[in-house]
Design an enzyme around this catalytic site. Structure first.
Site, PDB file in Angstrom:
ATOM      1  N   LYS A  44       0.837  -1.183   0.000  1.00  0.00           N
ATOM      2  CA  LYS A  44       0.000   0.000   0.000  1.00  0.00           C
ATOM      3  C   LYS A  44       0.881   1.247   0.000  1.00  0.00           C
ATOM      4  O   LYS A  44       2.056   1.122   0.348  1.00  0.00           O
ATOM      5  CB  LYS A  44      -0.955  -0.003   1.188  1.00  0.00           C
ATOM      6  CG  LYS A  44      -0.266   0.170   2.544  1.00  0.00           C
ATOM      7  CD  LYS A  44      -1.279   0.335   3.631  1.00  0.00           C
ATOM      8  CE  LYS A  44      -1.631   1.793   3.812  1.00  0.00           C
ATOM      9  NZ  LYS A  44      -1.217   2.372   5.075  1.00  0.00           N
TER      10      LYS A  44
ATOM     11  N   ASP B 221      -2.289  -6.280   2.688  1.00  0.00           N
ATOM     12  CA  ASP B 221      -2.912  -5.448   3.709  1.00  0.00           C
ATOM     13  C   ASP B 221      -2.500  -6.113   5.010  1.00  0.00           C
ATOM     14  O   ASP B 221      -3.042  -7.160   5.368  1.00  0.00           O
ATOM     15  CB  ASP B 221      -4.437  -5.431   3.560  1.00  0.00           C
ATOM     16  CG  ASP B 221      -5.061  -4.450   4.536  1.00  0.00           C
ATOM     17  OD1 ASP B 221      -4.693  -4.507   5.732  1.00  0.00           O
ATOM     18  OD2 ASP B 221      -5.875  -3.626   4.124  1.00  0.00           O
ATOM     19  N   HIS B 222      -1.517  -5.526   5.674  1.00  0.00           N
ATOM     20  CA  HIS B 222      -0.902  -6.301   6.768  1.00  0.00           C
ATOM     21  C   HIS B 222      -1.888  -6.583   7.909  1.00  0.00           C
ATOM     22  O   HIS B 222      -1.676  -7.494   8.695  1.00  0.00           O
ATOM     23  CB  HIS B 222       0.403  -5.653   7.250  1.00  0.00           C
ATOM     24  CG  HIS B 222       0.211  -4.487   8.159  1.00  0.00           C
ATOM     25  ND1 HIS B 222      -0.107  -3.232   7.706  1.00  0.00           N
ATOM     26  CD2 HIS B 222       0.300  -4.373   9.499  1.00  0.00           C
ATOM     27  CE1 HIS B 222      -0.202  -2.407   8.722  1.00  0.00           C
ATOM     28  NE2 HIS B 222       0.043  -3.077   9.831  1.00  0.00           N
TER      29      HIS B 222
ATOM     30  N   LYS C 227      -2.693 -10.241  10.669  1.00  0.00           N
ATOM     31  CA  LYS C 227      -2.646 -10.258  12.138  1.00  0.00           C
ATOM     32  C   LYS C 227      -3.439 -11.457  12.643  1.00  0.00           C
ATOM     33  O   LYS C 227      -4.514 -11.759  12.131  1.00  0.00           O
ATOM     34  CB  LYS C 227      -3.224  -8.951  12.705  1.00  0.00           C
ATOM     35  CG  LYS C 227      -2.322  -7.748  12.420  1.00  0.00           C
ATOM     36  CD  LYS C 227      -2.864  -6.500  13.073  1.00  0.00           C
ATOM     37  CE  LYS C 227      -2.125  -5.257  12.612  1.00  0.00           C
ATOM     38  NZ  LYS C 227      -0.873  -4.992  13.298  1.00  0.00           N
TER      39      LYS C 227
ATOM     40  N   GLU D 210      -3.812   4.847  18.009  1.00  0.00           N
ATOM     41  CA  GLU D 210      -2.349   4.829  18.105  1.00  0.00           C
ATOM     42  C   GLU D 210      -1.893   6.002  18.958  1.00  0.00           C
ATOM     43  O   GLU D 210      -2.438   7.111  18.818  1.00  0.00           O
ATOM     44  CB  GLU D 210      -1.719   5.005  16.721  1.00  0.00           C
ATOM     45  CG  GLU D 210      -1.867   3.832  15.796  1.00  0.00           C
ATOM     46  CD  GLU D 210      -1.175   4.110  14.471  1.00  0.00           C
ATOM     47  OE1 GLU D 210      -0.073   3.606  14.278  1.00  0.00           O
ATOM     48  OE2 GLU D 210      -1.742   4.849  13.654  1.00  0.00           O
TER      49      GLU D 210
ATOM     50  N   ASP E 253      -5.223   6.368   4.682  1.00  0.00           N
ATOM     51  CA  ASP E 253      -4.136   5.569   5.254  1.00  0.00           C
ATOM     52  C   ASP E 253      -4.654   4.317   5.956  1.00  0.00           C
ATOM     53  O   ASP E 253      -4.036   3.259   5.891  1.00  0.00           O
ATOM     54  CB  ASP E 253      -3.356   6.448   6.256  1.00  0.00           C
ATOM     55  CG  ASP E 253      -2.158   5.730   6.860  1.00  0.00           C
ATOM     56  OD1 ASP E 253      -1.411   5.095   6.087  1.00  0.00           O
ATOM     57  OD2 ASP E 253      -1.972   5.796   8.100  1.00  0.00           O
TER      58      ASP E 253
ATOM     59  N   HIS F  10      -7.233  -1.125   5.921  1.00  0.00           N
ATOM     60  CA  HIS F  10      -7.251  -1.959   7.125  1.00  0.00           C
ATOM     61  C   HIS F  10      -8.639  -2.059   7.771  1.00  0.00           C
ATOM     62  O   HIS F  10      -9.114  -3.130   8.099  1.00  0.00           O
ATOM     63  CB  HIS F  10      -6.277  -1.423   8.177  1.00  0.00           C
ATOM     64  CG  HIS F  10      -4.887  -1.202   7.652  1.00  0.00           C
ATOM     65  ND1 HIS F  10      -4.308  -2.004   6.717  1.00  0.00           N
ATOM     66  CD2 HIS F  10      -3.957  -0.259   7.953  1.00  0.00           C
ATOM     67  CE1 HIS F  10      -3.084  -1.576   6.454  1.00  0.00           C
ATOM     68  NE2 HIS F  10      -2.852  -0.513   7.193  1.00  0.00           N
TER      69      HIS F  10
ATOM     70  N   LYS G 130      -4.435   9.027  15.349  1.00  0.00           N
ATOM     71  CA  LYS G 130      -3.059   9.078  15.862  1.00  0.00           C
ATOM     72  C   LYS G 130      -3.047   9.994  17.083  1.00  0.00           C
ATOM     73  O   LYS G 130      -3.913  10.857  17.228  1.00  0.00           O
ATOM     74  CB  LYS G 130      -2.126   9.621  14.781  1.00  0.00           C
ATOM     75  CG  LYS G 130      -1.965   8.649  13.593  1.00  0.00           C
ATOM     76  CD  LYS G 130      -0.685   8.895  12.834  1.00  0.00           C
ATOM     77  CE  LYS G 130      -0.563   7.984  11.619  1.00  0.00           C
ATOM     78  NZ  LYS G 130      -0.167   6.604  11.967  1.00  0.00           N
TER      79      LYS G 130
HETATM   80  C1  BG6 Z   1       0.017   1.458   8.340  1.00  0.00           C
HETATM   81  C2  BG6 Z   1      -0.275   2.930   8.338  1.00  0.00           C
HETATM   82  O1  BG6 Z   1      -0.539   0.837   7.209  1.00  0.00           O
HETATM   83  O2  BG6 Z   1      -0.511   0.882   9.515  1.00  0.00           O
HETATM   84  C3  BG6 Z   1       0.286   3.592   9.563  1.00  0.00           C
HETATM   85  O3  BG6 Z   1       0.292   3.507   7.172  1.00  0.00           O
HETATM   86  C4  BG6 Z   1      -0.170   2.899  10.810  1.00  0.00           C
HETATM   87  O4  BG6 Z   1      -0.058   4.965   9.610  1.00  0.00           O
HETATM   88  C5  BG6 Z   1       0.057   1.403  10.703  1.00  0.00           C
HETATM   89  O5  BG6 Z   1       0.564   3.418  11.894  1.00  0.00           O
HETATM   90  C6  BG6 Z   1      -0.565   0.672  11.853  1.00  0.00           C
HETATM   91  O6  BG6 Z   1      -0.186  -0.665  11.785  1.00  0.00           O
HETATM   92  P1  BG6 Z   1       0.117  -1.511  13.096  1.00  0.00           P
HETATM   93  O7  BG6 Z   1       0.359  -2.888  12.608  1.00  0.00           O
HETATM   94  O8  BG6 Z   1       1.301  -0.876  13.733  1.00  0.00           O
HETATM   95  O9  BG6 Z   1      -1.116  -1.369  13.920  1.00  0.00           O
END
Ligand code: BG6
Length: 515
Positions: free
Chosen positions: A173, A202-203, A207, A241, A260, A265, A365
């Site tokens: 992404k 899409d990480h 999870k 976050e 973002d 996500h 954030k």
């Molecule tokens: C990313 C965003 O894809 O995911 C970031 O670009 C965000 O802004 C992050 O901080 C959050 O991922 P994780 O795995 O740290 O919760």
């Protein structure tokens, strides 16, 4: 043969969503090998896969980037950063083995000659390491580099595996900034790789607890009958976050929280919660159901955006007692920036299952706590017996904690011990850490292994991505309007966002859950 491949021969592993084929030996070529993602996530993930004994034999990792560097220098740099960012402490013996499988290939992304040299290099690695002509290309670069890379890969035939092997591409992404740009990127990718060869990462889908949503829903008989508008009052999804924009203003200024985090996500999480049971666990069956959810999202008219979506930006404040600057005072941020660092939405999935059930989604954030969770709030017990007095009893809430402290809890009512009849909410709680006694792998570990085994279930498909952008675009258009654009609100860093976001729920008698 490694442990995983070994077991696979006699008994395919039932891992997560699907019976996954064993990951295959291959060469992983990372474009953008000197970047942040490679050093923080990709190489540490590959190291951890090796340390856990799950790496297929012979895998080679080739870093492709512009700077001059030898294999040795690349290995030393990656060792240093892996020691810093790895989930598990780096073991010298494992690093020795893993480090020797790292190689560096210097080239400009648009230099055809660099790709010709890459072909020779990969052929040689195939022979030396038995990688079977299988190649996994990882585009860890900004999207404006995709075209040059893909064109050149195709020109030298690297978009196909060699001698019966396969070629796949993982795309990072941001996948576009709106629907037209996402379509254009899809078109560009398609010029070299088919949809089946394309893995849009899409990480969040990697999870552990995100994967567990489908297991919770479809491997248990008790939840699914209740999982609908008849019993569910509303659903909340929160991704909070404490971090600010850090050193990513260059990207984030043009993105904002909606693009973002929500487009990808959070919509992915919403799909896992809201989708119908798939016909089987194959990648397309699961993704067919997910895309139906995105298609069922109630799209706002531009004039309705203000009523359903709040955007805000953090001002100066304190996180854990430490003062932090306003977003506009961060490095490389425009002092008059209109970029949102927080967004809250009230959404609806207009299908039979979810008719009239609000889905409240928020992301921000510089909030007081980091945590991602989904909570399913069930309807109240009828106003009779224990629930006939005011205040009425709390609703049952099922909380799926994506991170940290991955797990699931169910809030219910219990009688307090004693001779009087007092009722209090209690929690049934499952923690991954204590139940399974081992740490979950990082999302990238799982996803890299899936790509090596050709399982695209946890990757976003072209239509999902485009449908998600179609939903997001109206909101972005309303925000960008010259007249009557919904206001950008402000919240002090360390607070739970603007008060107006509470009103999104309050009108319907709901409140954000406290994390
Ligand atoms: C990313 C965003 O894809 O995911 C970031 O670009 C965000 O802004 C992050 O901080 C959050 O991922 P994780 O795995 O740290 O919760």
């Amino acid at each position: 043969m490694n442990r995983l491949a070994d077991q696979h021969l006699s008994n395919p592993l039932r891992e997560g969503l699907a019976t996954r084929a064993a990951p295959q030996p291959c060469t992983v070529v990372i474009f953008g090998a000197t970047g942040d993602l490679t050093m923080r996530k990709l190489v540490p993930a590959l190291y951890n896969i090796t340390a856990d004994g799950e790496m297929p034999p012979g895998v080679a990792v080739v870093g492709f980037a512009r700077r001059e560097k030898t294999d040795e220098q690349f290995r030393t740099e990656q060792e240093e950063t892996t020691r810093k960012f790895s989930r598990q402490q780096v073991r010298d013996d494992v690093w020795k083995q893993f480090g020797n499988s790292l190689f560096y290939h210097q080239s400009e992304f648009h230099d055809p000659d660099g790709y010709k040299r890459l072909v020779d290099r990969l052929d040689k690695l195939d022979q030396e390491r038995g990688t079977g002509g299988n190649r996994l290309f990882y585009l860890a670069v900004a999207p404006d580099q995709f075209e040059a890379i893909l064109k050149n890969l195709k020109a030298v035939g690297l978009n196909k595996g060699k001698d019966g092997g396969w070629a796949r591409v993982i795309v990072e992404k941001p996948f576009g900034t709106d629907l037209p740009s996402a379509r254009e990127l899809n078109r560009v990718v398609r010029t070299a790789f088919s949809e089946e060869q394309t893995y849009r990462i899409d990480h969040f889908l990697g999870k552990e607890t995100a994967q567990n949503i489908l297991v919770l829903r479809f491997a248990n008989a008790i939840f699914e009958p209740l999982w609908n508008a008849r019993y569910v009052d509303h659903v909340q999804i929160t991704a909070a976050e404490t971090l600010g924009v850090e050193n990513r203003a260059g990207y984030y200024e043009g993105a904002g929280a909606l693009r973002d985090m929500v487009q990808n996500h959070l919509l992915q999480l919403l799909c896992l919660v809201a989708m119908e049971p798939p016909t089987d666990l194959g990648a397309d069956s699961v993704r067919d159901e997910k895309v139906k959810v995105v298609r069922s999202l109630r799209h706002f008219k531009e004039s309705e955006v203000a009523e359903h979506v709040m955007r805000a930006q953090y001002s100066a404040g304190a996180i854990n007692g430490k003062e932090v600057p306003a977003y506009r005072a961060e490095k490389n941020v425009n002092p008059e920036s209109q970029t949102e660092t927080y967004v809250a939405l009230r959404m609806h999935v207009d299908n039979w299952r979810w008719a009239q059930v609000p889905f409240y989604v928020r992301v921000g954030k510089r909030l007081p706590k980091s945590g991602t969770e989904i909570s399913v709030h069930f309807k109240k017990a009828p106003s009779v017996l224990f629930n006939k007095d005011t205040p009425v009893l709390d609703q049952n809430v099922l909380v799926i904690r994506i991170q940290p402290d991955e797990g699931i809890s169910l809030r219910m009512q219990a009688k307090m011990p004693g001779t009087s009849f007092r009722i209090q909410p209690v929690k049934m709680d499952f923690h991954y850490g204590t139940s399974f006694g081992k740490a979950s792998p990082e999302a990238y570990e799982r996803l890299l292994l899936d790509a090596m085994s050709g399982d695209a279930t946890l990757f976003a498909r072209r239509d999902e991505v485009e449908e998600a952008w179609a939903f997001i675009d109206t909101i972005e258009h309303a925000w960008a309007a010259k007249k009557n654009a919904p206001p950008l609100l402000f919240y002090p860093a360390g607070s739970w966002g603007p008060e107006e976001a509470d009103e999104l729920l309050a009108g319907e008698g709901h409140a954000w859950r406290r994390l």
